[in-house]
Scaffold this active site. Structure first.
Site, short mmCIF file in Angstrom:
data_model
loop_
_atom_site.label_atom_id
_atom_site.label_comp_id
_atom_site.label_asym_id
_atom_site.label_seq_id
_atom_site.Cartn_x
_atom_site.Cartn_y
_atom_site.Cartn_z
N GLU A 1 -16.66 10.25 23.92
CA GLU A 1 -15.36 10.83 23.56
C GLU A 1 -15.18 10.95 22.03
O GLU A 1 -14.32 11.70 21.58
CB GLU A 1 -14.23 9.98 24.14
CG GLU A 1 -14.14 8.61 23.50
CD GLU A 1 -12.91 7.81 23.93
OE1 GLU A 1 -13.04 6.59 24.01
OE2 GLU A 1 -11.85 8.40 24.16
N GLU B 1 0.83 -1.21 0.00
CA GLU B 1 0.00 0.00 0.00
C GLU B 1 0.87 1.27 0.00
O GLU B 1 0.40 2.33 0.42
CB GLU B 1 -0.95 0.00 1.21
CG GLU B 1 -1.89 -1.18 1.30
CD GLU B 1 -2.97 -1.23 0.21
OE1 GLU B 1 -3.02 -0.30 -0.64
OE2 GLU B 1 -3.75 -2.20 0.20
N HIS C 1 -2.68 1.62 8.51
CA HIS C 1 -3.75 0.82 7.91
C HIS C 1 -3.88 -0.49 8.67
O HIS C 1 -2.89 -1.20 8.86
CB HIS C 1 -3.43 0.56 6.44
CG HIS C 1 -4.34 -0.45 5.80
ND1 HIS C 1 -5.70 -0.30 5.75
CD2 HIS C 1 -4.07 -1.64 5.20
CE1 HIS C 1 -6.24 -1.35 5.14
NE2 HIS C 1 -5.28 -2.18 4.79
N HIS D 1 -12.84 -4.11 3.97
CA HIS D 1 -11.39 -4.29 4.00
C HIS D 1 -10.77 -3.79 5.33
O HIS D 1 -10.14 -4.57 6.03
CB HIS D 1 -10.77 -3.58 2.79
CG HIS D 1 -9.28 -3.73 2.70
ND1 HIS D 1 -8.60 -3.71 1.51
CD2 HIS D 1 -8.32 -3.89 3.65
CE1 HIS D 1 -7.31 -3.88 1.73
NE2 HIS D 1 -7.12 -3.98 3.02
O1 2HA Z 1 -1.77 -7.17 3.29
O2 2HA Z 1 -3.47 -4.89 4.34
O3 2HA Z 1 -4.26 -3.75 2.11
C1 2HA Z 1 -1.53 -5.82 3.46
C2 2HA Z 1 -2.81 -5.10 3.36
C3 2HA Z 1 -3.25 -4.67 2.03
ZN ZN Z 2 -5.39 -4.12 4.04
#
Ligand code: 2HA
Ligand code: ZN
Length: 274
Positions: A170, A116, A140, A211
């Site tokens: 909060e 990413e 992420h 995701h």
């Molecule tokens: O595997 O999270 O979005 C890595 C990730 C891809």
């Molecule tokens: Zn991911």
């Protein structure tokens, strides 16, 4: 100084391990990046190689020219970061055009920075500008409750923001600007990076439907704390739906949010209170 002994690297490793312990990083899921301060680059300069081959980022980030980032590696497991940072992490340098990167440290057994990387760097560029340079962390993760909600709630910024604000007092103080939602898209490429960075112009949080989530913040504590707060709130909402199918007997009312905003000196956009 050795890279692994630097305070920013220790903080990065601790955050990665905290995310693993939360259950947000199955297998090689998730990725983390940190825009290294100039003085921190100098602390570890002796260990940084200039021999790495320049490789295309896959998108253009001209405002990040010459910046250095500490990032997780593609296919690496958050679970292993604490055991072997030199295998699982990399320091990369961005070239003067903002088009290419090279590895200066880490990934000693081979590999590439996070899949990413385009999303991370485009988000860094947007948040660096929007925050006047204070934001340095992009995170992420795959937290289960937030992902579950993307199958149930309409994929609208207004719905996610308001529902998650209501679940914990909060929340509007922790993410007053709200939350953006990206519809399902193929991960890893430029398109999802562009869609996410558009939302990050106004938000510090973006949810990727089915995701996971992206968060931006000034330091490791604030960014981890943001992910944690949103996911905790999502967990409460999942419990409410599980108990009642989503019917609330009572909740925080728009005027009560306005009151809270005044006392806590935050601005809550009216579009989330309509
Ligand atoms: O595997 O999270 O979005 C890595 C990730 C891809
Ligand atoms: Zn991911």
């Amino acid at each position: 100084m050795k890279v692994t002994e630097a305070k920013f690297v220790q903080g990065f490793i601790r955050m990665a391990n905290d995310g693993w312990e939360q259950g947000w990083h199955e297998r090689n899921g998730g990725n983390l990046s940190y825009r290294i301060k100039k003085e921190e680059v100098e602390e570890v300069r002796d260990e940084l190689s200039t021999e790495g081959e320049w490789k295309a980022i896959g998108t253009s980030v001209p405002k990040l020219a010459g910046e250095y980032f500490l990032v997780t590696g593609s296919g690496k497991y958050f679970r292993n970061v604490i055991l072997d940072p030199e295998d699982t992490l990399a320091i990369v340098e961005i070239d003067e055009a903002g088009e290419n990167y090279r590895i200066c440290w880490g990934l000693v057994n081979g590999g590439r920075p996070t899949s990413e990387l385009p999303s991370h760097l485009m988000n860094h560029e947007v948040k660096m500008i929007a925050s006047g340079g204070t934001h340095r962390v992009i995170y992420h993760a795959h937290p289960a409750n937030v992902i579950a909600l993307t199958f149930v709630l309409p994929l609208k910024d207004e719905t996610f923001t308001r529902e998650l604000w209501e679940m914990a007092t909060e929340c509007p103080v922790v993410f007053p600007d709200g939350i953006g939602v990206v519809p399902w898209m193929v991960p890893g490429g430029r398109d999802i990076a562009v869609a996410t960075s558009e939302l990050m112009k106004q938000y510090d949080v973006a949810i990727w439907a089915h995701h996971g989530m992206f968060c931006s913040g000034e330091d490791f504590d604030l960014t981890f704390g943001l992910m944690h707060t949103v996911e905790k709130s999502a967990e409460i909402l999942v419990k409410v739906y599980s108990m009642t199918g989503g019917t609330k007997r009572q909740t925080i009312q728009p005027d009560e949010f306005r009151h809270l905003a005044k006392d806590f000196k935050v601005t809550l956009p009216e579009k989330f209170l309509a």
